[in-house]
Design a protein around this motif. Structure first.
Motif, PDB file in Angstrom:
ATOM      1  N   ARG A 195       1.033  -1.331   0.224  1.00 45.54           N
ATOM      2  CA  ARG A 195      -0.118   0.015  -0.164  1.00 45.54           C
ATOM      3  C   ARG A 195       0.933   1.126  -0.074  1.00 45.54           C
ATOM      4  O   ARG A 195       0.629   2.153   0.876  1.00 45.54           O
ATOM      5  N   LEU A 196       1.820   1.052  -0.946  1.00 41.86           N
ATOM      6  CA  LEU A 196       2.766   2.285  -0.981  1.00 41.86           C
ATOM      7  C   LEU A 196       2.087   3.615  -1.304  1.00 41.86           C
ATOM      8  O   LEU A 196       1.223   3.777  -2.068  1.00 41.86           O
ATOM      9  N   LYS A 197       2.508   4.816  -0.886  1.00 34.48           N
ATOM     10  CA  LYS A 197       1.979   6.225  -0.834  1.00 34.48           C
ATOM     11  C   LYS A 197       3.189   7.015  -1.497  1.00 34.48           C
ATOM     12  O   LYS A 197       4.230   6.554  -1.552  1.00 34.48           O
ATOM     13  N   PRO A 198       2.983   8.045  -2.077  1.00 31.24           N
ATOM     14  CA  PRO A 198       3.702   9.008  -2.739  1.00 31.24           C
ATOM     15  C   PRO A 198       4.810   9.490  -1.697  1.00 31.24           C
ATOM     16  O   PRO A 198       5.940   9.626  -1.916  1.00 31.24           O
ATOM     17  N   GLU A 199       4.216   9.632  -0.566  1.00 30.00           N
ATOM     18  CA  GLU A 199       5.083  10.038   0.675  1.00 30.00           C
ATOM     19  C   GLU A 199       6.372   9.159   1.000  1.00 30.00           C
ATOM     20  O   GLU A 199       6.959   9.421   1.835  1.00 30.00           O
ATOM     21  N   ASP A 200       6.148   7.922   0.459  1.00 26.35           N
ATOM     22  CA  ASP A 200       7.062   6.927   1.003  1.00 26.35           C
ATOM     23  C   ASP A 200       8.259   6.879  -0.059  1.00 26.35           C
ATOM     24  O   ASP A 200       9.309   6.340   0.124  1.00 26.35           O
ATOM     25  N   SER A 207       4.520   6.704  -7.599  1.00 25.86           N
ATOM     26  CA  SER A 207       3.735   7.844  -8.334  1.00 25.86           C
ATOM     27  C   SER A 207       2.363   7.853  -8.033  1.00 25.86           C
ATOM     28  O   SER A 207       1.899   6.779  -7.577  1.00 25.86           O
ATOM     29  N   SER A 208       1.700   8.989  -8.101  1.00 25.99           N
ATOM     30  CA  SER A 208       0.550   9.064  -7.774  1.00 25.99           C
ATOM     31  C   SER A 208      -0.594   8.899  -8.836  1.00 25.99           C
ATOM     32  O   SER A 208      -0.226   8.750  -9.973  1.00 25.99           O
TER      33      SER A 208
END
Length: 122
Positions: free
Chosen positions: A82-87, A121-122
């Motif tokens: 569940r990766l997020k751009p802030e990672d 990437s978002s």
């Protein structure tokens, strides 16, 4: 003594990556992961002790990232879901010199890998 991190790459938000950190030259007790985003300070991500039963992780990754190690205690993994751009950051593996320290103080870690870039990437 070397720590070799690998597994970084480009992934879309919500995706997964698995980082590996292979140790050579000696075995380590605890090992940990840190990350550094552009323009930000290095921050603690997760750590695991020698028997693999003691772990710690940052609040920002709890429930999404899992640290583990193999039985030979020469490789540590960071499963990132569940990766997020802030990672997005360069991820570094690290190990203390002679202790089973599992915690967020980077000053307690004497050995560092070269880093592997994770871009979400978002």
């Amino acid at each position: 003594v070397q720590l070799q991190a690998s597994g970084g790459g480009l992934v879309q938000a919500g995706g997964s990556l698995r980082l590996s950190c292979a140790a050579s030259g000696r075995s380590f007790s605890s090992m940990g992961w840190f990350r550094q985003a552009p323009g930000k300070e290095r921050e603690f991500v997760a750590a695991i002790n020698s028997n693999g039963l003691g772990t710690a992780s940052a609040d920002s990754v709890k429930g999404r990232f899992t640290i583990s190690r193999d039985n030979a205690k020469t490789t540590v993994y960071l499963q990132m879901n569940r990766l997020k751009p802030e990672d997005t950051a360069v991820y570094y593996c690290a190990a203390p010199r002679n202790s089973d320290y599992v915690g967020p103080s980077f000053r307690r870690y004497a050995y560092w890998g070269q880093g592997t870039l994770v871009t979400v990437s978002s």
